[in-house]
Design a protein around this motif. Structure first.
Motif, mmCIF file in Angstrom:
data_model
loop_
_atom_site.group_PDB
_atom_site.id
_atom_site.type_symbol
_atom_site.label_atom_id
_atom_site.label_comp_id
_atom_site.label_asym_id
_atom_site.label_seq_id
_atom_site.Cartn_x
_atom_site.Cartn_y
_atom_site.Cartn_z
ATOM 1 N N THR B 280 36.412 117.375 47.748
ATOM 2 C CA THR B 280 37.347 116.815 48.723
ATOM 3 C C THR B 280 36.679 116.419 50.038
ATOM 4 O OG1 THR B 280 37.929 119.073 49.342
ATOM 5 C CG2 THR B 280 39.415 117.934 47.849
ATOM 6 N N ALA B 281 35.684 117.174 50.495
ATOM 7 C CA ALA B 281 35.156 116.912 51.840
ATOM 8 C C ALA B 281 33.767 116.284 51.841
ATOM 9 C CB ALA B 281 35.128 118.198 52.652
ATOM 10 N N LEU B 282 33.074 116.361 50.725
ATOM 11 C CA LEU B 282 31.683 115.932 50.726
ATOM 12 C C LEU B 282 31.457 114.800 49.717
ATOM 13 C CD1 LEU B 282 29.300 117.163 52.319
ATOM 14 C CD2 LEU B 282 28.703 118.472 50.321
ATOM 15 N N SER B 283 32.535 114.129 49.346
ATOM 16 C CA SER B 283 32.398 113.176 48.258
ATOM 17 C C SER B 283 31.610 111.940 48.679
ATOM 18 C CB SER B 283 33.777 112.745 47.766
ATOM 19 O OG SER B 283 34.365 111.907 48.720
ATOM 20 N N PHE B 284 30.943 111.365 47.741
ATOM 21 C CA PHE B 284 30.101 110.198 47.990
ATOM 22 C C PHE B 284 30.896 109.017 48.584
ATOM 23 C CE2 PHE B 284 27.969 106.318 46.424
ATOM 24 C CZ PHE B 284 26.803 106.444 47.156
ATOM 25 N N PRO B 285 32.046 108.653 47.994
ATOM 26 C CA PRO B 285 32.802 107.532 48.556
ATOM 27 C C PRO B 285 33.199 107.763 50.012
ATOM 28 C CG PRO B 285 33.684 108.150 46.418
ATOM 29 C CD PRO B 285 32.687 109.195 46.778
ATOM 30 N N GLU B 286 33.543 108.998 50.330
ATOM 31 C CA GLU B 286 33.898 109.336 51.704
ATOM 32 C C GLU B 286 32.707 109.101 52.643
ATOM 33 O OE1 GLU B 286 36.852 110.989 52.694
ATOM 34 O OE2 GLU B 286 36.234 111.324 54.761
ATOM 35 N N MET B 287 31.518 109.447 52.159
ATOM 36 C CA MET B 287 30.315 109.288 52.974
ATOM 37 C C MET B 287 29.975 107.817 53.178
ATOM 38 S SD MET B 287 29.683 112.230 53.788
ATOM 39 C CE MET B 287 30.961 113.375 53.352
ATOM 40 N N VAL B 288 30.228 107.013 52.145
ATOM 41 C CA VAL B 288 29.983 105.571 52.269
ATOM 42 C C VAL B 288 30.864 105.009 53.381
ATOM 43 C CG1 VAL B 288 30.236 103.346 51.116
ATOM 44 C CG2 VAL B 288 29.285 105.287 49.872
ATOM 45 N N ILE B 289 32.099 105.494 53.439
ATOM 46 C CA ILE B 289 33.016 105.033 54.475
ATOM 47 C C ILE B 289 32.546 105.485 55.858
ATOM 48 C CG2 ILE B 289 35.343 105.353 55.378
ATOM 49 C CD1 ILE B 289 36.292 105.347 52.445
ATOM 50 N N LEU B 290 32.124 106.733 55.947
ATOM 51 C CA LEU B 290 31.685 107.248 57.248
ATOM 52 C C LEU B 290 30.418 106.577 57.749
ATOM 53 C CD1 LEU B 290 32.402 111.078 57.139
ATOM 54 C CD2 LEU B 290 33.493 109.339 58.542
ATOM 55 N N ARG B 291 29.630 106.045 56.814
ATOM 56 C CA ARG B 291 28.396 105.350 57.186
ATOM 57 C C ARG B 291 28.694 104.183 58.135
ATOM 58 N NH1 ARG B 291 25.310 103.192 59.229
ATOM 59 N NH2 ARG B 291 23.439 102.079 58.606
ATOM 60 N N LYS B 292 29.907 103.643 58.054
ATOM 61 C CA LYS B 292 30.281 102.539 58.945
ATOM 62 C C LYS B 292 30.234 102.927 60.411
ATOM 63 C CE LYS B 292 33.511 100.144 55.878
ATOM 64 N NZ LYS B 292 34.941 99.885 55.675
ATOM 65 N N VAL B 293 30.446 104.207 60.695
ATOM 66 C CA VAL B 293 30.459 104.623 62.097
ATOM 67 C C VAL B 293 29.313 105.557 62.470
ATOM 68 C CG1 VAL B 293 32.891 104.265 62.664
ATOM 69 C CG2 VAL B 293 32.219 106.332 61.449
ATOM 70 N N LEU B 294 28.637 106.120 61.486
ATOM 71 C CA LEU B 294 27.547 107.049 61.777
ATOM 72 C C LEU B 294 26.225 106.434 61.362
ATOM 73 C CD1 LEU B 294 29.065 110.338 60.274
ATOM 74 C CD2 LEU B 294 29.388 109.400 62.555
ATOM 75 N N LYS B 295 25.204 106.559 62.218
ATOM 76 C CA LYS B 295 23.877 106.118 61.796
ATOM 77 C C LYS B 295 23.386 107.057 60.697
ATOM 78 C CE LYS B 295 22.768 103.875 66.125
ATOM 79 N NZ LYS B 295 22.192 104.050 67.471
ATOM 80 N N PRO B 296 22.486 106.541 59.825
ATOM 81 C CA PRO B 296 22.077 107.341 58.660
ATOM 82 C C PRO B 296 21.641 108.759 59.017
ATOM 83 C CG PRO B 296 21.137 105.143 58.536
ATOM 84 C CD PRO B 296 21.859 105.217 59.843
ATOM 85 N N LYS B 297 20.941 108.911 60.122
ATOM 86 C CA LYS B 297 20.445 110.238 60.487
ATOM 87 C C LYS B 297 21.615 111.196 60.754
ATOM 88 C CE LYS B 297 17.329 112.559 63.668
ATOM 89 N NZ LYS B 297 16.672 112.435 64.983
ATOM 90 N N LEU B 298 22.607 110.708 61.471
ATOM 91 C CA LEU B 298 23.760 111.541 61.788
ATOM 92 C C LEU B 298 24.532 111.878 60.515
ATOM 93 C CD1 LEU B 298 25.636 112.989 63.665
ATOM 94 C CD2 LEU B 298 26.616 110.828 64.370
#
Lengths: 80, 321
Positions: B280-298
């Motif tokens: 629920t919290a660490l899923s790959f699709p969710e991370m792809v979405i968050l990449r829009k606002v977070l730089k890869p390092k963050l």
């Protein structure tokens, strides 16, 4: 009349856009329906949830996709 | 007394009466399990989602934001994690939520607390855990979810990671809703009703699938295989469960019945809960979405700290339970 569906491009906002265009077509409304996936536009409205339905620039629904009748209600309420 | 006793009667009647299956047969026990669980979960979902979404018409994310602005102490993280429980969260809202929060002066760490808690600890997850494992497990899940959200957010807040947020985020000017309409009780109820229908339509097929798989495992899978592979003896089971959870994307509804079957076949509770949290919290699709606002390092820092938190929780439960 100007209708906009704003969303981040997920399945939910696509569904809302499809339902809205259907409604406009079926009720023969003089309205343009735009689908906007630029998230900053949502923020500029002061909203933080996706999807958003606006009629003439005014947000009438945010956060989820209700059924077709409800969307129709919301649009017609703004018309009058 | 079990309030779902009547449901059990229905399941028994259909299985052993209508279909005339033997009470000790595997098929009978699988079907009985399937009917009982799918009806019970449907009732729980209907009642509680309606109540929560009614309550939710009073607490929008836009209003939540006002409470969280400039809250720099750990209380901000706690408040954010608690708000996260009741606010709806579809992953497509992650980006607007993130920008909206950061933009209006909610500290980054507090925003992360909210982003973690909202998808992980939601009413659907808690209802399902309550329905299938009882109050104790549901509370434990909710409590540890909130704790992870608070601590991960707090630690990230201390790291001063603002430069690692994508630059355009700070350039967007957030507007404010012109009028905050006050809906009537009837409008609230109608909105809650529509929301409940929408959510159940989305979630229930997964529930049926999950319960179905659960029923099969319940009836057929040999119970010692899992215990051997992923039982208490295997120290790597928890991190493995978390890893397996990452590429899977499901709402908690779809996972819990599977988790239930796994537990009944010997998977320790802590391992199962970390698996769920990871989905629920660490899923790959969710991370792809968050990449829009977070730089890869963050994004990397976020994933690592959250993963450590989830793995730690899994071990903790395996030890104390």
């Amino acid at each position: 009349m100007k209708i906009q569906v704003l969303g981040s491009g997920c399945a939910n906002c696509k569904r809302l856009y499809e339902l809205t265009t259907e409604i406009v077509r079926e009720s023969r409304l003089e309205a343009s329906v735009d689908y906007i996936t630029d998230v900053s536009k949502i923020i500029e409205l002061g909203i933080m949830q996706s999807p958003v339905l606006t009629v003439n620039g005014k947000p009438v629904m945010t956060g989820f996709v209700p059924n077709k009748e409800k969307i129709k209600d919301l649009i017609f309420k703004e018309l009058n | 007394m079990d309030p779902f006793y009547p449901v059990q009667l229905v399941a028994d009647f259909v299985t052993y009466g209508l279909f005339n299956l033997g009470r000790t047969s595997l098929l009978g026990s699988a079907l009985d399990f399937f009917i009982y669980d799918s009806i019970k979960i449907l009732i729980l979902l209907l009642v509680i989602i309606f109540l929560v979404s009614y309550l939710r018409t009073f607490i929008s994310p836009e209003r939540t934001r006002k409470f969280l602005t400039k809250k720099f102490t750990i209380f901000g993280n706690i408040l954010a994690a608690l708000f996260g429980i009741i606010t709806p969260f579809c992953s497509c809202s992650a980006v607007p939520l993130f920008i909206g929060f950061v933009e209006s002066g909610v500290p980054l760490g507090v925003t992360f607390s909210y982003l973690i808690s909202a998808p992980m600890v939601n009413e659907v997850a808690v209802i399902l855990l309550f329905g299938l494992f009882g109050l104790w497990v549901a509370l434990l899940y909710a409590f540890s979810g909130v704790t992870i959200a608070v601590l991960v957010g707090f630690i990230m807040g201390k790291m001063h990671l603002e430069p690692l947020v994508e630059d355009y985020v700070f350039k967007i000017k957030a507007g404010s809703l012109l009028e905050e309409q006050k809906p009537t009780a009837k409008e609230r109820a109608s909105r809650a009703y529509l929301y409940t229908l929408d959510l159940i339509k989305k979630v229930y097929p997964y529930v049926l699938l999950g319960v179905g798989i659960g029923a099969l495992i319940h009836g057929y899978a040999p119970s010692d295989i899992l215990t051997k592979i992923a039982g208490r003896g295997n120290v790597l089971a928890v991190p493995l469960a978390v890893l397996v959870g990452v590429p899977l994307y499901s709402n908690s509804a779809g996972t819990i019945p599977i988790v239930q079957a796994l537990i009944s076949k010997g998977l320790p509770l802590g391992t199962a809960l970390s698996f769920m949290m990871s989905i629920t919290a660490l899923s790959f699709p969710e991370m792809v979405i968050l990449r829009k606002v977070l730089k890869p390092k963050l994004l990397g820092i976020y994933i690592s700290i959250l993963a450590i938190g989830i793995v730690f929780t899994g071990y903790l439960f395996n030890i104390i339970l």
